[in-house]
Design a protein around this motif. Structure first.
Motif, PDB file in Angstrom:
ATOM      1  N   THR A   1       6.056   3.404  -2.068  1.00  0.00           N
ATOM      2  CA  THR A   1       5.113   4.286  -2.766  1.00  0.00           C
ATOM      3  C   THR A   1       4.775   3.709  -4.135  1.00  0.00           C
ATOM      4  O   THR A   1       5.528   2.915  -4.691  1.00  0.00           O
ATOM      5  N   CYS A   2       3.616   4.123  -4.677  1.00  0.00           N
ATOM      6  CA  CYS A   2       3.210   3.691  -6.014  1.00  0.00           C
ATOM      7  C   CYS A   2       3.974   4.492  -7.066  1.00  0.00           C
ATOM      8  O   CYS A   2       4.698   5.430  -6.736  1.00  0.00           O
ATOM      9  N   LYS A   3       3.801   4.127  -8.318  1.00  0.00           N
ATOM     10  CA  LYS A   3       4.546   4.797  -9.397  1.00  0.00           C
ATOM     11  C   LYS A   3       4.231   6.290  -9.471  1.00  0.00           C
ATOM     12  O   LYS A   3       5.125   7.105  -9.660  1.00  0.00           O
ATOM     13  N   ASP A   4       2.942   6.631  -9.346  1.00  0.00           N
ATOM     14  CA  ASP A   4       2.552   8.041  -9.426  1.00  0.00           C
ATOM     15  C   ASP A   4       3.270   8.876  -8.377  1.00  0.00           C
ATOM     16  O   ASP A   4       3.811   9.929  -8.664  1.00  0.00           O
ATOM     17  N   CYS A   5       3.263   8.365  -7.142  1.00  0.00           N
ATOM     18  CA  CYS A   5       3.886   9.125  -6.049  1.00  0.00           C
ATOM     19  C   CYS A   5       5.393   9.152  -6.191  1.00  0.00           C
ATOM     20  O   CYS A   5       6.038  10.129  -5.847  1.00  0.00           O
ATOM     21  N   MET A   6       5.975   8.071  -6.701  1.00  0.00           N
ATOM     22  CA  MET A   6       7.417   8.038  -6.913  1.00  0.00           C
ATOM     23  C   MET A   6       7.812   9.126  -7.903  1.00  0.00           C
ATOM     24  O   MET A   6       8.795   9.836  -7.711  1.00  0.00           O
TER      25      MET A   6
ATOM     26  N   ILE B   1       0.854  -1.184   0.000  1.00  0.00           N
ATOM     27  CA  ILE B   1       0.000   0.000   0.000  1.00  0.00           C
ATOM     28  C   ILE B   1       0.894   1.241   0.000  1.00  0.00           C
ATOM     29  O   ILE B   1       1.817   1.345   0.805  1.00  0.00           O
ATOM     30  N   CYS B   2       0.612   2.151  -0.913  1.00  0.00           N
ATOM     31  CA  CYS B   2       1.414   3.365  -1.042  1.00  0.00           C
ATOM     32  C   CYS B   2       1.324   4.210   0.230  1.00  0.00           C
ATOM     33  O   CYS B   2       0.241   4.462   0.748  1.00  0.00           O
ATOM     34  N   GLU B   3       2.506   4.646   0.726  1.00  0.00           N
ATOM     35  CA  GLU B   3       2.519   5.448   1.954  1.00  0.00           C
ATOM     36  C   GLU B   3       2.008   6.864   1.737  1.00  0.00           C
ATOM     37  O   GLU B   3       1.683   7.557   2.689  1.00  0.00           O
ATOM     38  N   LYS B   4       1.968   7.304   0.479  1.00  0.00           N
ATOM     39  CA  LYS B   4       1.563   8.686   0.203  1.00  0.00           C
ATOM     40  C   LYS B   4       0.063   8.792  -0.076  1.00  0.00           C
ATOM     41  O   LYS B   4      -0.599   9.685   0.412  1.00  0.00           O
ATOM     42  N   CYS B   5      -0.455   7.875  -0.908  1.00  0.00           N
ATOM     43  CA  CYS B   5      -1.837   8.045  -1.346  1.00  0.00           C
ATOM     44  C   CYS B   5      -2.748   6.885  -0.923  1.00  0.00           C
ATOM     45  O   CYS B   5      -3.938   6.896  -1.230  1.00  0.00           O
ATOM     46  N   ASN B   6      -2.163   5.881  -0.223  1.00  0.00           N
ATOM     47  CA  ASN B   6      -2.938   4.741   0.264  1.00  0.00           C
ATOM     48  C   ASN B   6      -3.551   3.859  -0.812  1.00  0.00           C
ATOM     49  O   ASN B   6      -4.432   3.052  -0.522  1.00  0.00           O
TER      50      ASN B   6
HETATM   51 ZN    ZN Z   1       0.783   6.637  -4.269  1.00  0.00          ZN
END
Ligand code: ZN
Length: 120
Positions: free
Chosen positions: A111-116, A90-95
């Motif tokens: 983090t997911c790709k978008d947040c990375m 689970i992405c730490e930034k956007c869940n």
């Molecule tokens: Zn994310």
């Protein structure tokens, strides 16, 4: 999601990292790693100023390497705790869920790709 697959990958990397860390320095009782100059790893005496300068340069270089390995080890430990508990993948930034191909490339991804992409 096959948690065991990622867990195995993380544990393998952790083992390799610890071996590498062990060749660059030592760990204290709190789990912090510190670089040890190569000359001292071989328990040679430091003799003169030229040796000291070399020792310091060597120490700096090893510290930089060791710190990046230590950061990576921290990420891996964090991911392993999540696998055993909850929240892994689970992405730490956007869940949102982290993409499987991202986890396959880096099982310690937080983090997911978008947040990375937003970070870098
Ligand atoms: Zn994310």
């Amino acid at each position: 999601m096959n948690l065991n697959f990622y867990k195995t990958k993380l544990e393998e990397e952790k083992k390799l990292l610890k071996e590498e860390l062990g060749s660059l320095g030592k760990v204290d009782e709190t789990g912090d790693w510190e670089a040890v100059p190569e000359s001292e790893m071989n328990t040679q005496e430091v003799q003169d100023e030229a040796d000291m300068a070399e020792r310091n340069a060597d120490y700096e270089e090893r510290s930089i390497k060791l710190n990046s390995l230590e950061t990576r080890l921290g990420d891996i430990n964090k991911a392993l705790v999540k696998i055993d508990g909850e929240g892994y993948g689970i992405c730490e930034k956007c869940n949102k869920k982290i993409e499987e191909d991202r986890l396959e490339a880096n099982p310690a991804a937080l983090t997911c790709k978008d947040c990375m992409e937003k970070i870098f």
